[in-house]
Write an enzyme that holds these catalytic residues in place. Structure first.
Site, PDB file in Angstrom:
ATOM      1  N   LEU A 140       0.960  -1.294   0.113  1.00 59.88           N
ATOM      2  CA  LEU A 140      -0.152  -0.075  -0.023  1.00 59.88           C
ATOM      3  C   LEU A 140       0.881   1.403  -0.064  1.00 59.88           C
ATOM      4  O   LEU A 140       1.867   1.287   0.651  1.00 59.88           O
ATOM      5  CB  LEU A 140      -0.992  -0.139   1.225  1.00 59.88           C
ATOM      6  N   HIS A 191      -3.417   4.088  -2.315  1.00 60.39           N
ATOM      7  CA  HIS A 191      -4.382   3.493  -1.783  1.00 60.39           C
ATOM      8  C   HIS A 191      -4.915   4.015  -0.573  1.00 60.39           C
ATOM      9  O   HIS A 191      -6.418   3.955  -0.138  1.00 60.39           O
ATOM     10  CB  HIS A 191      -3.614   1.950  -1.159  1.00 60.39           C
ATOM     11  N   LYS A 205      -6.050   6.174 -11.410  1.00 59.96           N
ATOM     12  CA  LYS A 205      -4.840   5.962 -12.293  1.00 59.96           C
ATOM     13  C   LYS A 205      -4.910   4.683 -13.223  1.00 59.96           C
ATOM     14  O   LYS A 205      -4.483   4.678 -14.380  1.00 59.96           O
ATOM     15  CB  LYS A 205      -3.785   5.625 -11.166  1.00 59.96           C
TER      16      LYS A 205
END
Ligand code: PAF
Length: 282
Positions: free
Chosen positions: A33, A37, A150
């Site tokens: 992460l 995130h 993204k």
């Protein structure tokens, strides 16, 4: 924060949250992460009452020559990050738990949306994504699910799947998170050497160049793509997979920019293949 490894345990925890009238949010991840995130978890905390994060490196979305084995993993660190982000449940199933023996049921979004852009060089990728995301949706039944912009194509494919399969789930796309110098955060950035990391800035620079040209009045997609490619090719080892300008929801290629546009690219820089994009209204 509860950590659960089985579908039954997760179902039991979510059931009691729903019984307490909580609005459930799901953040699907493959772990390792980063701030990107964490921004999804922050959005989930803000918009729902009970946040489930899944951490599962999904084998069905990796092609035979891709980086499944070496995909970066750090469960202990990820669990701490989730706990600090106020996550309620972290779901970390084994491959066997998600895909038992003789597993053979998949959800596949057919049509060009999964064949263009990343789908052209990763032909089985989106079938793996839509299959695992459907399974997570069925297990958790969240009111809302949070995905990073993204992976713009992933968001578009999942939104189409949700519409067409009538999942009663709101998809919440969240903005790209960038380093202070503009590099889009990605778990795969960890593969970059120090010099490749500097060269990788050419990706965001090419997107900004496109933006400048559009602001200056350019509407010819081919000319904008040519200028972006020329800039990326100043890094002599960069291998361009694609530089595309498409309609943001259907991902259909355009010749003249008009409406909701997605400018997207994928470039191999040394070991990693990196993706980035901007979405803008023209
Ligand atoms: O974006 C990802 O990390 C993955 O594609 C997802 C959505 C968790 C499915 O495995």
């Amino acid at each position: 924060m509860k950590i659960v490894h089985t579908v039954n345990d997760l179902r039991a925890v979510v059931k009691s949250a729903k019984k307490a009238q909580k609005c459930v949010g799901l953040v699907p991840t493959m772990g390792f992460l980063h701030e990107g995130h964490l921004s999804l978890m922050t959005a989930a905390k803000k918009n729902t009452d009970f946040v489930v994060v899944s951490l599962f490196v999904n084998p069905t979305q990796f092609g035979p020559n891709e980086d499944l084995e070496s995909y970066p993993r750090n469960f202990e660190k990820d669990a701490i990050l989730c706990e600090n982000a106020g996550v309620d449940v972290l779901f970390n199933p084994s491959v066997d738990e998600m895909y038992g023996p003789d597993y053979s049921t998949y959800v596949n979004c057919e049509g060009d949306i999964t064949k263009v852009l990343c789908g052209a060089s990763r032909p089985i990728h989106f079938k793996g994504v839509t299959s695992v995301v459907s399974k997570l949706f069925n297990i958790v039944s969240p009111e809302k699910a949070f995905f990073g912009q993204k992976d713009a194509q992933q968001v578009a494919v999942i939104e189409k799947m949700v519409r067409e399969l009538n999942f009663d789930i709101e998809i919440v796309p969240c903005p790209i998170v960038r380093e202070s110098d503009g590099l889009a955060l990605s778990s795969r950035n960890t593969y970059l050497s120090e010099s490749e990391r500097k060269d990788a800035l050419v990706l965001v620079q090419s997107l900004r160049l496109a933006e400048q040209k559009i602001k200056a009045g350019e509407r010819n997609a081919e000319l904008i793509k040519q200028a972006m490619k020329a800039l990326i090719e100043t890094v002599d080892y960069a291998e361009i997979d694609y530089v595309e300008i498409v309609e943001a929801t259907t991902l259909k290629s355009v010749q003249k920019l008009e409406g909701d546009m997605l400018i997207a690219l994928a470039v191999k820089l040394g070991r990693p293949r990196l993706i980035d994009n901007i979405r803008l209204w023209v």
